[in-house]
Scaffold this active site. Structure first.
Site, PDB file in Angstrom:
ATOM      1  N   GLU A  13       0.817  -1.224   0.000  1.00  8.65           N
ATOM      2  CA  GLU A  13       0.000   0.000   0.000  1.00  8.65           C
ATOM      3  C   GLU A  13       0.850   1.273   0.000  1.00  8.65           C
ATOM      4  OE1 GLU A  13      -2.420  -3.121   2.216  1.00  8.65           O
ATOM      5  OE2 GLU A  13      -0.358  -2.427   2.218  1.00  8.65           O
ATOM      6  N   ASP A  21      17.587  21.445 -29.704  1.00 10.57           N
ATOM      7  CA  ASP A  21      17.663  22.653 -30.529  1.00 10.57           C
ATOM      8  C   ASP A  21      19.101  23.152 -30.534  1.00 10.57           C
ATOM      9  OD1 ASP A  21      15.239  23.182 -31.569  1.00 10.57           O
ATOM     10  OD2 ASP A  21      14.552  24.516 -29.989  1.00 10.57           O
ATOM     11  N   ARG A  70      16.365  43.843 -49.898  1.00  9.72           N
ATOM     12  CA  ARG A  70      16.813  42.549 -50.428  1.00  9.72           C
ATOM     13  C   ARG A  70      17.685  42.696 -51.652  1.00  9.72           C
ATOM     14  NH1 ARG A  70      13.879  38.533 -52.599  1.00  9.72           N
ATOM     15  NH2 ARG A  70      12.413  40.070 -53.386  1.00  9.72           N
ATOM     16  N   GLY A  88      16.347  24.880 -37.140  1.00  6.97           N
ATOM     17  CA  GLY A  88      15.762  25.550 -38.304  1.00  6.97           C
ATOM     18  C   GLY A  88      16.814  26.269 -39.115  1.00  6.97           C
TER      19      GLY A  88
END
Length: 1042
Positions: free
Chosen positions: A309, A351, A489, A625
């Protein structure tokens, strides 16, 4: 709309039949709302409280306890005489344990569902749209936005849906989409089509995603997806579909419960069948039914004895103590069972940014021109120390520190870095660290200027807040920034127009330029050499570009920025700044000054942690990523890959992984140690493949995009600086975002499992002893030696304290030199089961023996014969076999007290045996775990409490013992230590070779070698006690010869 990023603006507007200047009509809005529904994530329908409560009773061990409690309650209801009240204690205590267990279970389940609800914090409340019912822009509730709506977004806004950009109203549009893609810097967006239909979210530069934030600029776009169809909605669906796997420990305890239930059932049935012949005994009034019920009660008592128990409570306590120790190491555990799961982790998927690296961009190399002769040139190359945002570090040339003010080129380079910059350093007093204010790249340049100190600024005596930007401030006092030509850009650069604060004939306006080397150097006509400038030749340009290419592709994979100056720019009045297309015209005829190379450096301690993982048989996989080149370079620096290791089949991009067939994907997950340019779906897929190999996976993450993989992995690890969604979907949070903390937590998990095995062994051997005791008393026909309320007391209180203290056992020194244990290996191996059984049988026999000693041999006892004791149920005044025996003596509390005292004392000795699985007590004395010594003292104190403090002896049906009886208790209990020492010796020397250094058979073992490591204080302490106990006469031998 599918693949909106591949379509032109006109095609997207045509698909929805909408005009950018007017927007949708109200009729179109109504139809689209009916078709696509509200732009919100549906609330998750969680389980009801009743369903959660019922779920807690699906565990087999719990059901057995519940059944035992119900039967005990029914039997207690029909109990007669003095035992009526005490009979209810047992079912009440069991039910109390079950209720407490259910409350903890429900609370943990409720917490788990919060992850899905936390996604709602990324839903914006309002949005700005153009619709035909109004001529100007209008603010509406974000949930009322439909696909086809024309939306206006500006700096500070949260994107209300997935949007295809149609026009950008500012020079640039920067978006912080880190919560979705994990990119550490804001992303520049454009409106041109991205022709690749399989582009990952990071590459969809013409798309805005719901829940992300606008960092700079203003734009308009058309909504292409709302609600669950958005990228954040897909993550929500994936989380809902992810079922939480049971941890290895939970699985083992389930299997253990199943085995235990079968054994209990068999023993209970056996005890009942063995005693069928006694059902008609006179003591039951000759009633077969009353006899059957009596032995049924004994069978129930047996069930209570066999079930540990206290085990759920002790495991919970041990895990909770483990979480406290981990919290001190910056690992905050949210789910208790995951503490143990960490111990069998075989793969850590980490990561890169912020976990393996510092997430603090820093310039580590730079160069200026030393001399130029025609097509040949030589460079002055410098290295910079310091890998955080702290303005502390040195500039080295050829491994020697240099004073930067001695180089004119470095003075100009520092000036460009300070002025061509909108970032700053800030000292956080609460955390005691320097932090960035602005973009990471620009902050790295700010930090470089502080380390260079080109004007020899006096820095001593400055506070840390003043020190943060001291050198930058000096440069900004010399030159004033008039305006900025924003990054675009097409030219891949940005510039600032500056004028001197104190104009003179020699100092004039200048334009400082920084940008991508290929873009800036192509527009350079000259090179700065010292304080002069010389024309740039093709040979010099080739040399500069080759060095930059080497820096960008070498072992560091540096991010390079070229720095240049326009010495004679046009006056401001002559520039047309309204159209950004003109900017490139003003950034021509530049003078190249130098180049800086920066990187997000690996954390200093990570390399040693990766090495420790390799020793411990744990594979580390980097999942990022970022681009593949940078990822592989960092892997080489921290030891995931060797310096010259071929990574052909060990590093993949998300695209490369998708192009493999399922079999090749499986092989990739088996061997790979680096995945770059990945999306959330890749993380989940990788976890699935790893789980199919029976790997126990720890997965790190910090963004919303990581939540499904965190939930799917056995151990989801969120960053302390991560999103609420990631934290609530994970089992553990790293307060310091540090990979090394994961390794420390794995080590702690392994130690906890070892300790858990020890206290489970301790509790089970106790329960085996109780079962053997009840089985023997029933089989031999003896009076009850232990009753259910006593068993409950021993299982929950007396045994529970030492079992909990065993959680503090010190970890093995070689704990991280062994491979991860197989999660499928049984909790109790064959040898351990034999040990449990051997010790348990002795415990049971000793307990029954103690009770029998009082009846047969004790001075104050009745001194009945063995036959009379085993046939006590036939005791009547007219039975000649019991002539001169008072039948009431068989209900005396003394034998029960002897049995209970022996059981408690023997369990305290058993707790000492559990200090180590195989190490001798002579070499590992009790004070190695001072908590165990304290818990044994407390358990014995509690036993004395129920023995000597009224009215507890009445409740437990026991009575105080004298000194002779206590000596007998010790005499029966102490041999369990000798018995377990023998079993440990066998395990050390014959069953588990290599754990201890064994002497070669050819050499004789000298006394000093054999006694090496023995704790002599323990020997000197224990020997007098043993001699005294066994030299005192207690009529022990009379029991066998009578």
């Amino acid at each position: 709309m599918e693949n909106a990023h591949t379509k032109t603006v006109e095609e997207v507007l045509g698909h929805f039949g909408v005009n950018e200047s007017t927007g949708l009509s109200l009729e179109q809005v109504k139809k689209l709302k009916e078709r696509w529904g509200s732009n919100e994530l549906p609330a998750e329908e969680g389980k009801t409280l009743l369903e959660l409560v019922i779920e807690q009773f699906e565990d087999l061990l719990v059901r057995i306890l519940l059944l035992a409690a119900c039967i005990s309650f029914v039997l207690a209801w029909f109990e007669e005489g003095e035992e009526t009240i005490t009979a209810f204690v047992e079912p009440f205590v069991i039910l109390l344990i079950l209720v407490a267990n259910a409350i903890v279970g429900v609370w943990q389940e409720r917490n788990a569902e919060n992850a899905i609800e936390a996604l709602k914090e990324y839903e914006p409340e309002m949005g700005k749209v153009y619709r035909q019912d109004r001529k100007s822009v209008q603010r509406i509730k974000a949930k009322d936005i439909v696909p086809g709506d024309i939306v206006e977004i500006a700096v500070g806004d949260k994107v209300p849906a997935d949007i295809r950009l149609t026009s950008i109203k500012s020079t640039t549009l920067r978006v912080d989409q880190s919560i979705l893609t994990g990119e550490s810097v804001s992303v520049i967006k454009h409106t041109d089509p991205v022709p690749d239909p399989r582009a990952v979210n990071q590459d969809k530069k013409n798309m805005l995603f719901s829940g992300t934030n606008i960092a700079a600029g203003k734009a308009m776009g058309v909504v292409v997806a709302t609600g669950v169809n958005t990228e954040i909605g897909k993550i929500r669906d994936e989380m809902v579909a992810t079922e939480q796997e049971r941890t290895p420990l939970q699985q083992k305890l389930d299997e253990f419960g199943e085995q235990l239930s079968k054994v209990i059932s068999l023993i209970c049935i056996a005890v009942w069948i063995i005693n069928i012949g006694h059902f008609n005994d006179p003591v039951h009034g000759g009633s077969w039914i009353r006899g059957a019920i009596y032995y049924f009660k004994i069978a129930v008592a047996l069930a209570v004895a066999a079930i540990p128990e206290g085990l759920p409570a002790v495991i919970t306590t041990c895990l909770a103590l483990g979480t406290r120790r981990m919290a001190k190491k910056n690992a905050i555990v949210r789910s208790l069972p995951s503490v143990e799961t960490l111990g069998c982790t075989s793969v850590i998927c980490s990561d890169k940014t912020g976990t393996l690296t510092t997430n603090q961009m820093s310039v580590c190399r730079m160069f200026i021109l030393d001399r130029v002769e025609g097509d040949t040139c030589s460079l002055n190359e410098f290295t910079i120390t310091g890998s955080t945002y702290a303005p502390i570090g040195e500039v080295h040339k050829d491994d020697k520190p240099v004073n930067c003010h001695q180089y004119d080129g470095l003075v100009e380079l520092a000036t460009i870095c300070a002025l061509c910059n909108d970032s700053a350093l800030d000292y956080n007093e609460a955390k005691g660290v320097y932090e960035k204010v602005g973009e990471a790249t620009e902050t790295a340049l700010t930090c470089l200027v502080e380390k260079m100190n080109v004007f020899d600024t006096e820095l001593k005596g400055l506070s840390k807040i003043e020190r943060a930007n001291a050198c930058n401030s000096v440069i900004k006092q010399l030159m004033k920034k008039e305006f900025t030509l924003e990054f675009s850009r097409d030219r891949k650069s940005m510039s600032v127009y500056c004028t001197p604060n104190k104009p003179s004939r020699t100092s004039m306006s200048k334009m400082f330029v920084k940008g991508a080397p290929e873009g800036v150097i192509d527009r350079c006509t000259h090179i700065r050499v010292g304080s002069t400038k010389v024309p740039m030749t093709s040979g010099v340009k080739q040399k500069i570009m080759s060095v930059i290419r080497e820096w960008g592709s070498g072992s560091d994979t540096l991010r390079c920025l070229a720095l240049a100056t326009h010495d004679n720019p046009l006056r401001r009045e002559e520039m047309h700044l309204e159209d950004s297309a003109n900017f490139i015209k003003y950034e021509t005829n530049l003078t190249f000054v130098g180049c800086v190379g920066m990187l997000d450096p690996p954390r200093i301690e990570v390399a040693s942690s990766v090495k420790l993982c390799r020793q411990a048989g744990i594979r580390v996989i980097m999942i990022t990523g970022d681009n593949k080149g940078t990822a592989v370079a960092i892997c080489r620096r921290i030891g995931i890959f060797g310096q010259d290791e071929d990574v052909t089949s060990k590093a993949f991009t998300g695209r490369e992984f998708d192009e493999l067939n399922p079999s090749a994907q499986r092989d990739a997950c088996l061997n790979a140690r680096c995945f770059a340019r990945v999306e959330p779906s890749h993380k989940s897929k990788i976890v699935e493949f790893l789980q199919s190999f029976d790997e126990i996976t720890a997965m790190t993450g910090d963004g919303v995009n990581d939540a499904p993989a965190l939930k799917k992995a056995e151990i989801g690890i969120a960053m302390g600086s991560g999103t609420a969604v990631a934290k609530t979907a994970s089992e553990m949070v790293l307060a310091d975002d540090n990979f090394s903390t994961i390794v420390a937590a794995v080590e702690e998990g392994r130690a906890i499992y070892n300790n858990m095995k020890q206290f489970i062994r301790y509790l089970i051997s106790s329960n085996v002893g109780e079962v053997v005791c009840i089985f023997l008393t029933a089989a031999l026909g003896f009076p009850e030696a232990l009753i259910p309320v006593q068993l409950l007391w021993v299982n929950l209180v007396t045994d529970g304290l030492p079992a909990t203290a065993l959680g503090f056992n010190p970890p093995d020194l070689d704990i991280m030199n062994k491979p991860p244990r197989n999660p499928k290996e049984p909790l109790i191996s064959g040898w351990l089961f034999f040990r449990y059984l051997a010790i348990g049988c002795y415990v049971g026999a000793a307990t029954v023996g103690a009770a029998a000693w009082w009846f047969i041999a004790a001075d104050g006892g009745p001194r009945v014969s063995f036959y009379q004791l085993s046939h006590f149920l036939q005791c009547k005044e007219d039975n000649p076999d019991f002539e001169g025996v008072d039948c009431a003596i068989f209900e005396s509390p003394y034998p029960m007290t002897m049995a209970l005292s022996v059981l408690v004392t023997i369990e305290m000795c058993n707790a000492l045996n559990s200090l180590s699985e195989n190490q001798s007590l002579l070499r590992m004395p009790p004070w190695e775990n001072i908590w165990l010594v304290g818990s044994i003292c407390l358990s014995m104190s509690l036993h004395f409490l129920i023995l000597y403090v009224e009215p507890l002896p009445l409740i437990f049906q026991i009575t105080p013992l004298n000194v002779t009886q206590w000596l007998m208790v010790l005499k029966i209990s102490l041999p369990v230590i000798l018995m377990d020492e023998t079993l440990k010796f066998v395990a050390r020397n014959y069953l588990e070779p290599g754990k201890e250094c064994v002497q070669p058979a050819t050499k004789s073992c000298s006394f000093s070698a054999c006694t090496d490591g023995i704790s002599w204080p323990f020997v000197l302490l224990i020997m007098p006690l043993v001699i005294w106990v066994y030299s005192t006469d207690t009529n022990f031998s009379d029991m066998f010869w009578s």
